[in-house]
Design an enzyme around this catalytic site. Structure first.
Site, PDB file in Angstrom:
ATOM      1  CB  CYS A  78      -2.148   1.116   2.687  1.00 28.70           C
ATOM      2  SG  CYS A  78      -3.305   0.258   3.750  1.00 28.70           S
ATOM      3  CG  HIS A 118       0.712  -3.185   3.195  1.00 26.94           C
ATOM      4  ND1 HIS A 118       0.604  -4.215   4.083  1.00 26.94           N
ATOM      5  CD2 HIS A 118      -0.405  -2.434   3.342  1.00 26.94           C
ATOM      6  CE1 HIS A 118      -0.508  -4.063   4.768  1.00 26.94           C
ATOM      7  NE2 HIS A 118      -1.173  -3.010   4.334  1.00 26.94           N
TER       8      HIS A 118
HETATM    9  N1  GLN Z   1      -6.273   3.905   8.016  1.00 24.40           N
HETATM   10  C1  GLN Z   1      -6.587   3.267   6.825  1.00 24.40           C
HETATM   11  C2  GLN Z   1      -7.508   2.062   6.963  1.00 24.40           C
HETATM   12  O1  GLN Z   1      -7.457   1.315   7.922  1.00 24.40           O
HETATM   13  C3  GLN Z   1      -5.292   2.860   6.139  1.00 24.40           C
HETATM   14  C4  GLN Z   1      -4.590   1.807   6.876  1.00 24.40           C
HETATM   15  C5  GLN Z   1      -3.244   1.498   6.332  1.00 24.40           C
HETATM   16  O2  GLN Z   1      -2.544   2.298   5.736  1.00 24.40           O
HETATM   17  N2  GLN Z   1      -2.883   0.310   6.629  1.00 24.40           N
HETATM   18  O3  GLN Z   1      -8.310   1.874   6.089  1.00 24.40           O
END
Ligand code: GLN
Length: 245
Positions: free
Chosen positions: A93, A191
């Site tokens: 992510c 995840h």
């Molecule tokens: N901030 C990033 C997004 O929303 C990653 C989010 C996350 O790691 N869940 O795209």
């Protein structure tokens, strides 16, 4: 064998049970008589060249990503060298986004990435949230997980995705691709956490790390009944409602 894991920024990029992924690797290594040695590599910390078999970086929100992005640049060269030398890397992510060339966040700020993966990410206005099911034909397996991101990730022409989206949004909600893999580097939005419900993928990452450590990458199969059930529950949810806005 000792498998050396370098956990990047555990104090910042650690949402969505990322520590659970490491716990799975540790347990599956232990069950085969190997030991996982995890060391944190934080802000200002050096990347111990040649001494890490597997790098791990988890998810975070834009705020945390902004806090680590500049620091990650100072580690860029060492991480590229490590990957060239065969180290494995799993990025989830927010961490996945920073392995690309750049990430433009929701506020429009451009964060530099380290270019380990051939991709770029730009945040959109709507979040892509829900269960995901991927077909990983290259491995003859599926991956089930959960996604929650605003970033839309575009792979370069010819880049290899981690999988094709069967249900869910994936990298950008349009291309049908999810994640990216290159050498022994795997990036994904999945995840939930990822590894407990996808034991084949946990073993693939472990085998890559073992190969770098100089060990025999073959891993004896484990009794994965509960893990498969977790995968199937997640896959069912993805089929029922993945990719809905
Ligand atoms: N901030 C990033 C997004 O929303 C990653 C989010 C996350 O790691 N869940 O795209």
């Amino acid at each position: 064998m000792k498998i050396r894991v370098g956990h990047l920024y555990p104090d910042y990029l650690n949402i969505y049970a990322d520590r659970g992924n490491i716990a799975v690797l540790a347990e599956r290594a232990r069950a085969r008589g190997h030991e996982l040695e995890v060391r944190a590599i934080g802000l200002g910390g050096a990347v111990p060249a040649g001494e890490v078999d597997l790098f791990y970086v988890g998810g975070g929100q834009d705020r945390e990503q902004a806090l680590v992005a500049r620091d990650l640049l100072t580690k860029r060269e060492a991480l590229h060298e490590a990957v060239e030398a065969g180290a494995a890397f799993l990025a989830v992510c927010g961490g996945y986004q920073l392995l690309g060339r750049s990430y433009r966040d929701v506020a429009g700020a451009d964060l530099p990435g380290i270019g380990l993966l051939p991709l770029e990410t730009v945040a959109g206005t709507r979040r892509m949230i829900g269960d995901v099911l991927l077909d990983c034909a290259w491995a003859g397996e599926t991956l089930a997980g959960f996604e929650n991101h605003a970033g839309r990730t575009i792979l370069d022409e010819g880049a290899e995705p981690l999988g094709r989206v069967l249900h869910g949004f994936g990298n950008d909600g349009a291309s049908g691709f999810e994640g990216c893999r290159h050498k022994r580097v795997y990036g994904t939005y999945l995840h939930g956490p990822l590894l407990p419900r996808n034991p084949w993928f946990a073993d693939l990452v472990l085998a890559d790390a073992l190969a770098h450590a100089g060990g025999e990458p073959a891993l004896a199969p484990l009794e994965d009944g509960l893990e498969r059930e977790a995968h199937d529950v997640s896959a069912r949810r993805a089929r029922a409602r993945g990719g809905r806005r």
